[in-house]
Design a protein around this motif. Sequence first.
Motif, short mmCIF file in Angstrom:
data_model
loop_
_atom_site.label_atom_id
_atom_site.label_comp_id
_atom_site.label_asym_id
_atom_site.label_seq_id
_atom_site.Cartn_x
_atom_site.Cartn_y
_atom_site.Cartn_z
N VAL A 65 27.75 34.74 41.91
CA VAL A 65 28.89 35.01 42.77
C VAL A 65 29.65 36.22 42.23
O VAL A 65 30.04 36.26 41.07
N VAL A 66 29.82 37.21 43.11
CA VAL A 66 30.61 38.40 42.79
C VAL A 66 31.89 38.33 43.60
O VAL A 66 31.85 38.29 44.84
N LEU A 67 33.02 38.30 42.94
CA LEU A 67 34.30 38.19 43.63
C LEU A 67 34.81 39.57 44.02
O LEU A 67 34.78 40.50 43.21
N CYS A 68 35.27 39.70 45.25
CA CYS A 68 35.79 40.98 45.75
C CYS A 68 37.25 40.82 46.14
O CYS A 68 37.58 39.99 47.00
N GLY A 69 38.11 41.60 45.52
CA GLY A 69 39.55 41.50 45.76
C GLY A 69 40.04 42.36 46.90
O GLY A 69 41.24 42.35 47.20
N SER A 70 39.15 43.09 47.55
CA SER A 70 39.53 43.92 48.69
C SER A 70 38.28 44.23 49.50
O SER A 70 37.16 44.15 49.01
N MET A 71 38.48 44.61 50.77
CA MET A 71 37.35 45.05 51.58
C MET A 71 36.77 46.34 51.03
O MET A 71 35.56 46.56 51.11
#
Length: 263
Positions: A65-71
Amino acid sequence: MKDTLSDKHIRWNGGVQTEAVDRLVQPGGCIVSPTKVGYIVMTSDAAGLERKFSAKNRKRNKPGVVLCGSMDQLRALADLNDEIEAFYQSHWDKDILLGCILPWKDGARTHIPDDGSDALMMDGRGTSCFVIKFGTPSENTVRTLWEEHGKLVFASSANPSGKGNRGLVEGIGEQIEAEVDMIIEANDYVASIQPDADEKTRYEQGVMVSVVDAKGALVPLQNGNRDVSPGPVLIRKGLACTEIMELMSEHFISWDYRHGHYY
């Protein structure tokens, strides 16, 4: 004076938890942080990933799982087509937790630490699960690490073997607690996401959608055509599943529901 629960426990401060950022910037950092569906283990390099696998006894064949804090971060990392990007954007705009199995964008793997992390956070097809809108406490940490330090955050649920953490920091288990460097506590925040649910009815995971074929390439654009195959597959039900299925129907003419058809 710092509001601590123990040497490792710290209450979420309601904003950016600088202690978490500082720890994950350091080699081997491994922390527990709250999300919309419970607690997760967060790491940022191979040493931290090894600690995560050790704490969870987790299988290594699944995409990380790679977490993305923005589009913007999502677009920088994941291989997207216009339909998949629009699908993500609709969830971002509605603040809905979503994870999709995707290939990495050409050139984006340079953001992965050159320490063996790639073998630990993607599957044999070169895909990972890119997740957005997973909860303010953890989103703040991920966004700060990316924007200020250029670092990625990899994650997995902070669950004892065979059990969920029930959305309670007390439920992460002794093994995980012993392994990690820091535990951010926000039981009230987690409970606020599913206020009418109890331990038996609450979701302990987010919805996961696969938008790749058997070889890990993006499913083809549908362009409004029927029976395009392969198509997106909802492979894990979870929080906001009904809303996500409605959005899948808006964005894709053809898609499938196969809960448990993981990878």
